[in-house]
Scaffold this active site. Structure first.
Site, PDB file in Angstrom:
ATOM      1  N   HIS A  88       5.663  10.702   0.708  1.00  0.00           N
ATOM      2  CA  HIS A  88       6.443   9.468   0.561  1.00  0.00           C
ATOM      3  C   HIS A  88       6.113   8.743  -0.733  1.00  0.00           C
ATOM      4  O   HIS A  88       5.106   9.015  -1.379  1.00  0.00           O
ATOM      5  CB  HIS A  88       6.238   8.529   1.767  1.00  0.00           C
ATOM      6  CG  HIS A  88       4.837   8.010   1.925  1.00  0.00           C
ATOM      7  ND1 HIS A  88       3.919   8.595   2.775  1.00  0.00           N
ATOM      8  CD2 HIS A  88       4.195   6.957   1.371  1.00  0.00           C
ATOM      9  CE1 HIS A  88       2.777   7.916   2.721  1.00  0.00           C
ATOM     10  NE2 HIS A  88       2.913   6.917   1.867  1.00  0.00           N
ATOM     11  N   HIS A  90       3.096   3.135  -4.832  1.00  0.00           N
ATOM     12  CA  HIS A  90       2.213   4.314  -4.841  1.00  0.00           C
ATOM     13  C   HIS A  90       2.990   5.588  -4.535  1.00  0.00           C
ATOM     14  O   HIS A  90       4.140   5.551  -4.109  1.00  0.00           O
ATOM     15  CB  HIS A  90       1.038   4.133  -3.864  1.00  0.00           C
ATOM     16  CG  HIS A  90       1.408   4.132  -2.409  1.00  0.00           C
ATOM     17  ND1 HIS A  90       1.715   2.989  -1.710  1.00  0.00           N
ATOM     18  CD2 HIS A  90       1.511   5.135  -1.508  1.00  0.00           C
ATOM     19  CE1 HIS A  90       1.985   3.281  -0.450  1.00  0.00           C
ATOM     20  NE2 HIS A  90       1.880   4.589  -0.289  1.00  0.00           N
ATOM     21  N   GLU A 101      -2.021   8.122  -3.015  1.00  0.00           N
ATOM     22  CA  GLU A 101      -2.516   8.307  -1.653  1.00  0.00           C
ATOM     23  C   GLU A 101      -2.538   9.800  -1.358  1.00  0.00           C
ATOM     24  O   GLU A 101      -1.625  10.534  -1.737  1.00  0.00           O
ATOM     25  CB  GLU A 101      -1.578   7.594  -0.665  1.00  0.00           C
ATOM     26  CG  GLU A 101      -2.014   7.711   0.792  1.00  0.00           C
ATOM     27  CD  GLU A 101      -1.051   7.009   1.757  1.00  0.00           C
ATOM     28  OE1 GLU A 101      -0.101   6.356   1.293  1.00  0.00           O
ATOM     29  OE2 GLU A 101      -1.263   7.135   2.975  1.00  0.00           O
TER      30      GLU A 101
END
Lengths: 149, 149
Positions: free
Chosen positions: A8, A87, A136
């Site tokens: 994502h 992010h 991440e």
């Protein structure tokens, strides 16, 4: 380490409600998940699905809105009041191997490995060590690979 | 309009050479395409492939480095010297229908529809009208949907 799926893109927003309206009515999103609070992270979260190739699920958009006075998103929104890209999240097969890999490369890891919004372990890496990208790393979640609308 | 595939994430960088090193040696990317110049856009471009579900290609990373003194990327890098996330690109079936859709919604379109890095027509939308996200709309390119490594 081998580059995994781009699970994502995190997008900060001052209002998930407004972002849902935007993704549905401007961008034409069909599959928008139910928003939920992640109190320990200080964020409210909502996933927007995008289609991948050939009937598979694509990279999701993770909408993140500040939750509480100490939310880490307040600083981002102070600089970007309308919200914006926050992010990138890549999947790995094994979170402990990945943590060791980045540690050995001298990359700054932001806090302990913890359970993320998909229920699998995650950690974040400092954007200054990742060519400006807050990154991440998440252990691949099971299932949910097929797009439906 | 119906939300299309997230074709790529544009990532600005002061040096594609350094970014290739980063994506290959830190993030473990295997398929990194040959960089090329897009002189009319004032950028040098390089695509990094990521894997999608089930043997398909995932969302690409489009590395963009300034080309020439008037490159539109200089302003972004002045604010973000290490580089960072620059834009999101979604596919649509028909670029003219999409342009009309956004025009009718009153969204500011940045310049004419033109041929993008994948050889299909594209246009950009103003981030202030897109909840802080510089958004590229591209007509779906043919083929190239399957991941190999």
């Amino acid at each position: 380490m081998k580059l995994g799926r781009l699970n994502h893109i995190g997008v900060a927003t001052p209002s998930i409600e407004e972002s849902i309206h935007y993704y549905r009515d401007v961008m034409g999103a069909i599959n928008i998940r139910e928003p939920f609070d992640m109190e320990e992270q200080g964020v409210k979260v909502c996933f927007v699905d995008t289609p991948g190739y050939d009937g598979t699920s694509g990279t999701q958009i993770e909408l993140i809105e500040p939750l509480g006075a100490d939310s880490p998103i307040h600083g981002f929104l102070a600089k970007n009041p309308a919200g914006g890209q926050h992010h990138l999240c890549y999947e790995v097969e094994d979170i402990d191997d990945a943590r060791k890999w980045f540690e050995e490369l001298g990359k700054r890891i932001l806090g302990p490995t913890r359970i993320g919004a998909h229920g699998t372990p995650i950690f974040f890496l400092h954007p200054k060590d990742m060519m400006g990208q807050l990154t991440e790393i998440m252990q691949t979640p099971e299932g949910d690979g097929y797009w439906s609308n």
